[in-house]
Design a protein around this motif. Structure first.
Motif, mmCIF file in Angstrom:
data_model
loop_
_atom_site.group_PDB
_atom_site.id
_atom_site.type_symbol
_atom_site.label_atom_id
_atom_site.label_comp_id
_atom_site.label_asym_id
_atom_site.label_seq_id
_atom_site.Cartn_x
_atom_site.Cartn_y
_atom_site.Cartn_z
ATOM 1 N N CYS A 29 0.832 -1.217 0.000
ATOM 2 C CA CYS A 29 0.000 0.000 0.000
ATOM 3 C C CYS A 29 0.863 1.261 0.000
ATOM 4 C CB CYS A 29 -0.923 0.007 1.219
ATOM 5 S SG CYS A 29 -2.161 -1.303 1.204
ATOM 6 N N GLY A 30 2.189 1.097 -0.117
ATOM 7 C CA GLY A 30 3.084 2.241 -0.210
ATOM 8 C C GLY A 30 3.723 2.680 1.090
ATOM 9 N N GLU A 31 3.497 1.952 2.165
ATOM 10 C CA GLU A 31 4.107 2.334 3.438
ATOM 11 C C GLU A 31 5.524 1.778 3.541
ATOM 12 O OE1 GLU A 31 1.790 2.027 6.998
ATOM 13 O OE2 GLU A 31 -0.102 2.295 5.917
ATOM 14 N N VAL A 32 6.355 2.477 4.298
ATOM 15 C CA VAL A 32 7.680 1.990 4.655
ATOM 16 C C VAL A 32 7.520 1.367 6.033
ATOM 17 C CG1 VAL A 32 10.056 2.633 5.180
ATOM 18 C CG2 VAL A 32 8.830 3.782 3.316
ATOM 19 N N VAL A 33 7.910 0.105 6.176
ATOM 20 C CA VAL A 33 7.639 -0.628 7.417
ATOM 21 C C VAL A 33 8.928 -1.190 7.996
ATOM 22 C CG1 VAL A 33 6.300 -2.487 8.477
ATOM 23 C CG2 VAL A 33 5.352 -1.238 6.517
ATOM 24 N N SER A 34 9.091 -0.995 9.305
ATOM 25 C CA SER A 34 10.222 -1.560 10.042
ATOM 26 C C SER A 34 9.690 -2.506 11.106
ATOM 27 C CB SER A 34 11.027 -0.455 10.741
ATOM 28 O OG SER A 34 11.536 0.460 9.804
ATOM 29 N N LEU A 35 10.377 -3.622 11.296
ATOM 30 C CA LEU A 35 10.058 -4.559 12.364
ATOM 31 C C LEU A 35 11.063 -4.374 13.497
ATOM 32 C CD1 LEU A 35 9.427 -7.885 10.398
ATOM 33 C CD2 LEU A 35 7.722 -6.291 11.284
ATOM 34 N N HIS A 36 10.568 -4.512 14.734
ATOM 35 C CA HIS A 36 11.466 -4.417 15.889
ATOM 36 C C HIS A 36 11.048 -5.440 16.933
ATOM 37 C CE1 HIS A 36 14.027 -2.871 19.021
ATOM 38 N NE2 HIS A 36 12.979 -2.828 19.824
ATOM 39 N N ASN A 37 11.954 -6.347 17.270
ATOM 40 C CA ASN A 37 11.720 -7.335 18.316
ATOM 41 C C ASN A 37 11.931 -6.646 19.667
ATOM 42 O OD1 ASN A 37 11.802 -9.454 20.163
ATOM 43 N ND2 ASN A 37 12.907 -10.809 18.762
#
Length: 174
Positions: A29-37
């Motif tokens: 959908c055009g978002e920039v996504v970061s994952l963080h544990n």
């Protein structure tokens, strides 16, 4: 374009698998996504436009680090669109599969003062072969009581991936 964080706490990896699916959906959908544990320390929330927190249930509880993170970050969580999702085997059962009816979600909401903008619960996964001796027998006992699978060879994923997609779309549209 939103810059979104998905912070998570997982025990056996199903929550991370769900996070990766949400991440892919939001990116499409055009978002920039970061994952963080959350087990890997702190993260600066100020650089994100949206924040999601996902957490699994182990022995009937969310990890302490989830509550600590929310307490420490609550001012920023309240300033930005933010949400929470919980992953548990209980959520596999009709009547316990919504944020409003899931006992773990309700217990979670009673322990915090933050009100997420969006919430959801997802069924987890039972995989007896991945559990240590203690967990294998505790989960098997719980499954016996709740009429779930007790075969120690069982590996069953209860996550409704269409539900994950619908949740991701709600987050993207927020």
């Amino acid at each position: 374009m939103s810059n979104t964080l998905i912070a998570y706490s997982t025990d056996k990896g199903q929550t991370l698998k769900i996070c990766n699916k949400i991440k892919a959906q939001l990116e499409s959908c055009g978002e920039v996504v970061s994952l963080h544990n959350l087990a890997e320390g702190d993260v600066d929330l100020a650089r994100f436009d949206k924040i999601l927190i996902g957490a699994s249930i182990k022995h009937g509880k969310h990890a302490h680090r989830v509550f600590k993170f929310i307490k420490e970050k609550q001012p920023l969580l309240e300033q930005k669109p933010s949400g929470f999702f919980s992953v548990s085997l209980v959520a596999r059962k009709p009547g316990k599969d919504t944020a409003e009816t899931n006992p773990y979600m309700q217990a979670f909401l009673k322990r915090i003062t933050w009100t997420p903008d969006f919430m959801e619960v997802f069924g987890g996964m039972v995989d007896y072969q991945r559990y240590n001796f203690f967990d294998r027998h505790i989960i098997r006992f719980i499954m016996r009581i709740t009429k779930g699978p007790t075969n120690l060879d069982a590996c069953i994923e209860y996550t409704d991936w269409d539900k994950v997609d619908r949740f991701s779309q709600r987050v993207a549209n927020y």
